[in-house]
Motif scaffolding. Structure first.
Motif, PDB file in Angstrom:
ATOM      1  N   SER A   1      13.815  -8.426   7.602  1.00 52.48           N
ATOM      2  CA  SER A   1      13.519  -8.823   5.953  1.00 52.48           C
ATOM      3  C   SER A   1      12.630  -7.370   5.371  1.00 52.48           C
ATOM      4  O   SER A   1      12.356  -7.816   4.368  1.00 52.48           O
ATOM      5  N   ALA A   2      12.784  -6.657   6.209  1.00 53.58           N
ATOM      6  CA  ALA A   2      11.684  -5.411   5.675  1.00 53.58           C
ATOM      7  C   ALA A   2      12.354  -3.981   6.304  1.00 53.58           C
ATOM      8  O   ALA A   2      12.064  -4.698   7.599  1.00 53.58           O
TER       9      ALA A   2
ATOM     10  N   LYS B   1      11.860  -4.274   0.468  1.00 55.04           N
ATOM     11  CA  LYS B   1      12.056  -5.270   1.404  1.00 55.04           C
ATOM     12  C   LYS B   1      13.182  -5.999   0.747  1.00 55.04           C
ATOM     13  O   LYS B   1      14.141  -5.921   0.001  1.00 55.04           O
ATOM     14  N   SER B   2      14.002  -7.513   1.308  1.00 50.83           N
ATOM     15  CA  SER B   2      14.569  -7.950   1.116  1.00 50.83           C
ATOM     16  C   SER B   2      15.219  -8.381  -0.191  1.00 50.83           C
ATOM     17  O   SER B   2      16.565  -8.791  -0.423  1.00 50.83           O
TER      18      SER B   2
ATOM     19  N   GLU C   1       7.831  -1.108  -2.007  1.00 47.32           N
ATOM     20  CA  GLU C   1       6.209  -0.841  -1.873  1.00 47.32           C
ATOM     21  C   GLU C   1       6.108   0.468  -1.356  1.00 47.32           C
ATOM     22  O   GLU C   1       6.407   0.723  -0.428  1.00 47.32           O
TER      23      GLU C   1
ATOM     24  N   THR D   1      18.084  -3.613   3.412  1.00 50.39           N
ATOM     25  CA  THR D   1      17.514  -4.463   3.816  1.00 50.39           C
ATOM     26  C   THR D   1      19.381  -4.973   5.318  1.00 50.39           C
ATOM     27  O   THR D   1      18.974  -4.962   6.173  1.00 50.39           O
TER      28      THR D   1
ATOM     29  N   ARG E   1      10.479  -4.761   9.802  1.00 51.30           N
ATOM     30  CA  ARG E   1      10.326  -6.480  10.241  1.00 51.30           C
ATOM     31  C   ARG E   1      10.818  -7.294  10.529  1.00 51.30           C
ATOM     32  O   ARG E   1      11.382  -7.637   9.562  1.00 51.30           O
TER      33      ARG E   1
ATOM     34  N   ASN F   1       9.029 -12.744  10.987  1.00 53.64           N
ATOM     35  CA  ASN F   1       7.659 -11.425  11.117  1.00 53.64           C
ATOM     36  C   ASN F   1       6.850 -10.415  12.341  1.00 53.64           C
ATOM     37  O   ASN F   1       6.247 -10.174  12.336  1.00 53.64           O
TER      38      ASN F   1
END
Length: 113
Positions: free
Chosen positions: A29-30, A49-50, A55, A70, A95, A99
């Motif tokens: 997911s990241a 991120k996906s 960020e 990703t 990740r 998570n």
């Protein structure tokens, strides 16, 4: 998930370096980079991120750019205008969609004249 990183090394202040990270295994997911300087805590540098969003740490905004995807399980961190304070061991981090966090081996970036 296994992560392999490449790049890093020694560069003068104001110079550039590129770090690359490739993951294998589960869907992520990241995918991004953290760093840990001497005597410091490990901190986020940049993450992709996906959904395609990125960020960045405030300290690297406008100097570093993360690219990749990703779903391709690969990201590249282009680091420009490097400063002495960017010196650290950089760690690739992935990740999973549940998570769970995975870490690659660190790669040393040294910014020094």
């Amino acid at each position: 998930v296994q992560l392999q990183a490449s790049g890093g090394g020694l560069v003068q202040p104001g110079g550039s370096l590129t770090l690359s990270c490739t993951a294998s295994g589960n869907i992520l997911s990241a995918l991004g980079w953290y760093r840990q300087g001497p005597g410091d805590y490990r901190e986020l540098v940049a993450v992709l991120k996906s959904d395609g969003s990125a960020e960045y740490a405030d300290s690297v905004k406008a100097r570093f750019t993360i690219s990749g995807a990703t779903y391709k399980k690969t990201v590249t961190l282009q680091m420009n205008s490097l400063k002495v304070e960017d010196t650290a061991v950089y760690y690739c981090n992935g990740r999973s969609i549940v998570n769970k966090s995975y870490w690659g081996p660190g790669t040393l970036v040294t910014v020094s004249s």
